[in-house]
Structures are given as structure tokens and as C-alpha cells.
Motif scaffolding. Structure first.
Motif, PDB file in Angstrom:
ATOM      1  N   ARG A 180      66.278 102.347 -79.992  1.00 43.90           N
ATOM      2  CA  ARG A 180      67.432 102.437 -79.346  1.00 43.90           C
ATOM      3  C   ARG A 180      67.534 104.004 -79.386  1.00 43.90           C
ATOM      4  O   ARG A 180      66.295 104.540 -80.297  1.00 43.90           O
ATOM      5  CB  ARG A 180      68.487 102.521 -80.769  1.00 43.90           C
ATOM      6  CG  ARG A 180      70.089 102.646 -80.588  1.00 43.90           C
ATOM      7  CD  ARG A 180      70.740 102.473 -81.430  1.00 43.90           C
ATOM      8  NE  ARG A 180      70.849 100.917 -81.829  1.00 43.90           N
ATOM      9  CZ  ARG A 180      71.696 100.520 -80.642  1.00 43.90           C
ATOM     10  NH1 ARG A 180      72.466 100.977 -79.404  1.00 43.90           N
ATOM     11  NH2 ARG A 180      72.055  99.063 -80.232  1.00 43.90           N
ATOM     12  N   GLY A 204      77.643  93.630 -71.076  1.00 41.91           N
ATOM     13  CA  GLY A 204      78.146  94.170 -71.833  1.00 41.91           C
ATOM     14  C   GLY A 204      78.370  95.669 -72.417  1.00 41.91           C
ATOM     15  O   GLY A 204      78.850  95.759 -70.589  1.00 41.91           O
ATOM     16  N   PRO A 205      78.326  96.449 -72.653  1.00 44.38           N
ATOM     17  CA  PRO A 205      78.751  97.783 -72.917  1.00 44.38           C
ATOM     18  C   PRO A 205      78.064  99.108 -71.686  1.00 44.38           C
ATOM     19  O   PRO A 205      78.762  99.700 -71.830  1.00 44.38           O
ATOM     20  CB  PRO A 205      78.011  98.323 -74.357  1.00 44.38           C
ATOM     21  CG  PRO A 205      77.701  97.345 -75.198  1.00 44.38           C
ATOM     22  CD  PRO A 205      77.522  95.497 -74.163  1.00 44.38           C
ATOM     23  N   ALA A 260      73.845 105.831 -77.847  1.00 41.87           N
ATOM     24  CA  ALA A 260      74.240 104.310 -77.542  1.00 41.87           C
ATOM     25  C   ALA A 260      73.518 103.262 -76.560  1.00 41.87           C
ATOM     26  O   ALA A 260      73.838 102.625 -76.492  1.00 41.87           O
ATOM     27  CB  ALA A 260      75.315 105.181 -76.872  1.00 41.87           C
ATOM     28  N   ASP A 315      72.089  94.834 -78.155  1.00 42.13           N
ATOM     29  CA  ASP A 315      74.049  95.110 -78.136  1.00 42.13           C
ATOM     30  C   ASP A 315      74.214  93.596 -77.085  1.00 42.13           C
ATOM     31  O   ASP A 315      75.430  93.823 -77.373  1.00 42.13           O
ATOM     32  CB  ASP A 315      74.515  96.068 -77.756  1.00 42.13           C
ATOM     33  CG  ASP A 315      74.292  96.291 -76.497  1.00 42.13           C
ATOM     34  OD1 ASP A 315      73.505  95.395 -75.255  1.00 42.13           O
ATOM     35  OD2 ASP A 315      74.801  97.386 -75.505  1.00 42.13           O
ATOM     36  N   PRO A 375      70.532 100.429 -76.179  1.00 45.34           N
ATOM     37  CA  PRO A 375      70.347  99.602 -77.154  1.00 45.34           C
ATOM     38  C   PRO A 375      68.612  99.473 -76.690  1.00 45.34           C
ATOM     39  O   PRO A 375      68.562  99.672 -75.852  1.00 45.34           O
ATOM     40  CB  PRO A 375      70.756  98.590 -77.367  1.00 45.34           C
ATOM     41  CG  PRO A 375      71.519  98.833 -76.124  1.00 45.34           C
ATOM     42  CD  PRO A 375      71.723 100.044 -75.124  1.00 45.34           C
TER      43      PRO A 375
END
Length: 155
Positions: free
Chosen positions: A35, A91-92, A38, A65, A40
Motif C-alpha cells: 500500500r 471502488g474508492p 490511500a 480495498d 492499496p
């Protein structure tokens, strides 16, 4: 929407042909195992048919994540470069990045090879605001990946 270009390089004491072949074929889960803030690590790669290297091939990258993205190999100019497109981001990272075009290049550097990983990404409208922070994280992520590649190539 304007694109953002990011790149990171590292010289390794390995011949260009060997560096190209081994990086192209190496499991992403080992290259991108750490990682960076932020961003991953890659947890899994799914739906890849055969060895990676044929233009037009696709695979789904699964991040730790829970996010996923579709990678499509767009070029393979052995031993100089290979390129790909990242799309269908879920996702994020989805609120930040619409798509990315990646390029790995391999060029002679002294008795070894300079490996460069570059992304030309298209941020979402909301992602434009976060791009300076994302760019800083991506450069650190890329630096870590290139450190992993060097360790892999020197085994």
C-alpha cells in the motif's frame, strides 16, 4: 477533460530484453504488493486467458480495498515498451479517475536498463481537485513497485 501525466523511473543492472520479458510476465500481486497511503496493493488478478502479452488481452485487477478495474493490453513492442488501458474502475478510486493509459518503457542505461512506468490519466470532474494529492501518492506507489521489480530481477 485534461489528462494528467505521471511517471517514475529506476535503473536496474539487468539487460533490456530480460527486464522487459520478466516484468511483462510477472504477477501483479508481487510487483504491487504494498500500500502507499490511500492506494492499496493488488490482491488478485482475474479472467486472464493465457500468458500476458497479446495485444487486446484483458484481465480484471482486484485491489485490497475491494475496488476493481479492467486492464486491456494495447501495445507490445518487445523489448522497448508495452502499454495498457485501465477502464471500468469500481471502488474508492472511481470518484477520482475515469480512465488511465499506462506505459512501461525499457531503455539501455549503462550496463543495465532504465525502466519507466507512466500513467496518463483522465480524472473525473470531482477528481481534478484531488489530483495533486493523488499524484503524490501515485509517485510513491510507483517508486515502491519499481523497488519490487528491481528485487525480483536481481533474484
Amino acid at each position: 477533460m485534461a489528462t494528467v501525466t505521471l511517471s517514475q523511473s529506476r535503473a536496474v543492472p539487468v539487460a533490456v530484453d530480460e527486464a522487459f520479458d520478466r516484468v511483462l510476465a510477472h504477477p501483479l500481486t508481487e510487483i504491487f504488493r504494498r500500500r502507499r497511503l490511500a492506494i492499496p496493493p493488488i490482491k488478485d488478478v482475474r479472467d486472464q486467458q493465457g500468458d500476458w502479452g497479446t495485444v487486446g488481452q484483458t484481465r480484471v485487477i482486484v485491489l485490497a480495498d475491494g475496488g476493481t478495474m479492467l486492464e486491456t493490453l494495447t501495445s507490445n513492442d518487445r523489448p522497448h515498451s508495452f502499454g495498457y488501458t485501465i477502464s471500468e474502475i469500481r471502488g474508492p478510486m472511481k470518484p477520482l479517475v475515469a480512465s488511465a493509459d499506462g506505459l512501461w518503457t525499457f531503455e539501455p542505461a549503462g550496463t543495465g536498463t532504465r525502466i519507466t512506468w507512466a500513467w496518463e490519466l483522465t480524472p473525473t470532474t470531482a477528481g481534478r481537485v484531488a489530483m495533486p494529492a493523488f499524484a503524490t501518492m501515485w509517485r510513491g506507489y510507483a517508486r515502491q513497485a519499481l523497488e519490487e521489480i528491481e528485487a525480483i530481477l536481481l533474484r
